[in-house]
Design an enzyme around this catalytic site. Structure first.
Site, PDB file in Angstrom:
ATOM      1  N   SER A  99       0.808  -1.292  -0.145  1.00  0.00           N
ATOM      2  CA  SER A  99       0.121   0.049  -0.181  1.00  0.00           C
ATOM      3  C   SER A  99       0.943   1.341   0.193  1.00  0.00           C
ATOM      4  O   SER A  99       1.566   1.317   0.754  1.00  0.00           O
ATOM      5  CB  SER A  99      -0.982   0.087   1.054  1.00  0.00           C
ATOM      6  N   TRP A 101      -0.192   4.126   0.975  1.00  0.00           N
ATOM      7  CA  TRP A 101      -0.720   4.530   2.106  1.00  0.00           C
ATOM      8  C   TRP A 101       0.457   4.281   3.184  1.00  0.00           C
ATOM      9  O   TRP A 101       0.819   5.208   3.862  1.00  0.00           O
ATOM     10  CB  TRP A 101      -2.134   4.502   2.388  1.00  0.00           C
ATOM     11  N   CYS A 220      -5.871  10.330  -1.228  1.00  0.00           N
ATOM     12  CA  CYS A 220      -6.073   9.114  -0.616  1.00  0.00           C
ATOM     13  C   CYS A 220      -7.610   8.753  -1.297  1.00  0.00           C
ATOM     14  O   CYS A 220      -8.368   9.643  -1.244  1.00  0.00           O
ATOM     15  CB  CYS A 220      -6.313   8.971   0.868  1.00  0.00           C
ATOM     16  N   PRO A 381     -10.091  -0.579   5.593  1.00  0.00           N
ATOM     17  CA  PRO A 381     -10.198  -0.167   6.920  1.00  0.00           C
ATOM     18  C   PRO A 381     -10.932   1.181   7.031  1.00  0.00           C
ATOM     19  O   PRO A 381     -11.286   1.592   8.251  1.00  0.00           O
ATOM     20  CB  PRO A 381      -8.849  -0.346   7.526  1.00  0.00           C
ATOM     21  N   SER A 382     -10.974   1.780   5.994  1.00  0.00           N
ATOM     22  CA  SER A 382     -11.672   3.163   5.910  1.00  0.00           C
ATOM     23  C   SER A 382     -13.081   2.921   6.293  1.00  0.00           C
ATOM     24  O   SER A 382     -13.861   4.027   6.405  1.00  0.00           O
ATOM     25  CB  SER A 382     -11.250   4.178   4.697  1.00  0.00           C
ATOM     26  N   THR A 449      -6.056  -3.061   2.485  1.00  0.00           N
ATOM     27  CA  THR A 449      -5.060  -2.021   2.444  1.00  0.00           C
ATOM     28  C   THR A 449      -4.014  -2.225   3.482  1.00  0.00           C
ATOM     29  O   THR A 449      -3.047  -2.252   3.525  1.00  0.00           O
ATOM     30  CB  THR A 449      -5.414  -1.090   1.883  1.00  0.00           C
TER      31      THR A 449
END
Length: 530
Positions: A99, A101, A220, A381-382, A449
């Site tokens: 990821s 991120w 993002c 997980p968002s 992710t």
């Protein structure tokens, strides 16, 4: 080639050099087996074939979808694959996800950063290389333990056991699996994308994920302010990645084309168009415009023509242009079709919630044009999975006319609903989400992710609470070490995991009886043999 034939091959080579009399053919064969992959390109070619085979298997049977977890360190990826082999006996269908991120948040020299492509370009391929270094060491460790067992069987005169172990060595399954690697929006223009893609591939990446956001405005996928580029710009980057794969001889390399259009209401450019109905014109057709006449034009206005009319696109002070509200799904579908027509292998649609109906609806439209279209999907997980699925169940019950009076839709996250019928049905939908979405929404690969970002934080919080509190050392022993021992976690013997036994084997190869080895009687790691 069998274990014995590898020994024979090494022996033939050694036999041609009269001064190599201290080199043992079996030791050479063992070292070669422990270092099966010589370069990142070897890994990329090997894993690309695995992904292609898995995609064909999914086309034949959607129940054969694949999965991965995002890993931000080589050790995390290594432990994940060791765990998978321990619990399931095979790595088949299980990949790693890398990821951008997590690289930005955890691996940047600038310190923790938001997911806006501000981290160093080469930090992602460096992590690809690190992950594969740790996976290759997992192979070496596992094979090393098998070699030791083989020596014990031989010393005991147990030929049956020795043959069994040799067969296990011959059929050893590597921990090296495909990595789906995030290149963000390419960190620049198409040339910059090509140069970075080469680094990814040389490090071992067989699958590169690229998104259609503006590189210098990258956000993002689960945040606001996303800005997309016209299709021709994105297609040029897809081609750049494909050229990188082919130049390096990884012809089966894969490209995941990600569209952020569902949540992106802005564009930086008006697409170039040659004729009505071409891809540039279709992109521009989504712009939020108002008709104007020459006598109402203001200073510095930008105009386009549409169906013989002068139109003024709505332009923000940032010099960005707005799309019409409600066009996100149509833009996503068009993005996906054009990406697959121009060299992408898989799709990624970044959504605002995990809803099979929404995803499946778009995939059905894409498959009207590209019948074998397949998705990589972010089980992010968002998303608040608990709340989302409880609301989905609540809404479904209302639509069916069922009594929902016992539930407050605004409070469905509450622990009060954990044991209720609604809560249990929501949990069951979460449990089967991947299987159901693979069957109904064309999702070939499910990934999370950022899972190990969250697990590291959670486990550290639990340990800190106990160790620095009243439990003291018992907080570590009871919550960590005792669980490692009882669950058979490999790294409870952390010296072994870090390569001490491999080093001892090498010392014996090199120095024979004179080797000073670390794994003797007084090694405290022996306490974990009980």
């Amino acid at each position: 080639m069998t274990y014995q034939s590898k020994i024979s091959e090494a022996g033939q080579t050694i036999g041609t050099e009269p001064t190599w009399n201290g080199i043992e053919p079996e030791s050479v064969a063992r070292m070669r087996l422990q270092n099966r992959f010589q370069t990142g390109l070897d890994i990329a070619r090997y894993t690309a074939r695995i992904m292609r085979e898995d995609m064909a298997a999914y086309d034949a049977d959607p129940a054969r979808y694949t999965q991965s977890l995002g890993c931000w360190h080589g050790f995390i990826g290594q432990q994940k694959m060791i765990s998978i082999k321990k619990h399931f006996g095979t790595t088949k269908g299980r990949y790693l996800y890398l990821s951008g991120w997590m690289v930005a948040a955890l691996r940047s020299e600038f310190g923790p950063l938001p997911d806006q492509s501000m981290h160093e370009k080469t930090s992602v391929p460096a992590l690809v290389e690190e992950l594969y270094t740790f996976l290759r060491q997992a192979d070496a460790r596992e094979l090393g333990m098998m070699f030791r067992d083989l020596d014990k069987a031989r010393d005991a005169g147990d030929e049956v056991e020795a043959k069994r172990i040799e067969h296990a060595i011959d059929s050893h399954e590597t921990h090296v699996v495909p990595i789906v690697a995030d290149i963000d929006a390419g960190f620049g223009n198409a040339e910059a994308t090509y140069l970075l893609a080469r680094k990814f591939i040389e490090a071992g990446a067989c699958c590169i994920q690229i998104e259609n956001q503006v590189s210098d405005e990258k956000q993002c996928g689960h945040q606001d302010g996303k800005v997309t580029v016209p299709h021709e710009d994105f297609i040029a980057k897809i081609r750049a990645v494909r050229y990188a794969f082919m130049e390096l001889g990884v012809d089966e390399g894969l490209i995941v084309a990600r569209t952020d259009s569902l949540g992106a209401g802005l564009t930086k450019q008006i697409a170039f168009t040659r004729e009505a109905g071409d891809i540039g014109d279709r992109y521009n057709s989504f712009l939020d415009c108002e008709e104007v006449s020459p006598d109402t034009l203001g200073h510095g206005e930008v105009l386009i023509s549409r169906d013989g009319k002068l139109m003024k696109p709505r332009r923000l002070p940032s010099n960005l242009y707005q799309f019409r509200p409600g066009t996100g799904e149509d833009r996503c579908v068009l993005d996906c079709i054009e990406s697959l027509r121009n060299g992408a292998d898989l799709l990624w649609i970044e959504t605002e919630k995990p809803h099979i109906g929404q995803i499946g609806g778009m995939v059905s439209r894409i498959r009207e044009v590209i019948p074998n279209a397949k998705l990589v999907y972010n089980n992010s997980p968002s998303f608040n999975w608990t709340l989302n699925f409880r609301q989905q169940v609540y809404d479904a019950w209302e639509a069916e006319g069922r009594d929902t009076g016992a539930y407050d839709r605004a409070r469905l996250m509450s622990v009060d609903y954990d044991g209720t019928e609604l809560g249990q049905e929501a949990d069951e939908r979460i449990r089967t989400f991947q299987k159901d979405a693979a069957r109904e929404a064309g999702i070939f690969h499910h990934l999370i992710t950022l899972p190990t970002y969250h697990t590291a934080a959670l486990s550290t919080d639990n340990l800190a609470k106990e160790y620095f509190g009243e439990a003291g050392m018992l907080g570590y022993v009871k919550g960590v070490q005792r669980q490692e021992i009882r669950q058979g976690i490999a790294c409870v013997k952390h010296q072994n995991m870090a390569g001490s036994d491999i080093g001892d084997d090498h010392k014996e190869y090199f120095a024979g009886e004179a080797a000073l080895k670390a794994g003797g009687t007084h090694n405290t790691m022996n306490q974990f043999a009980a």
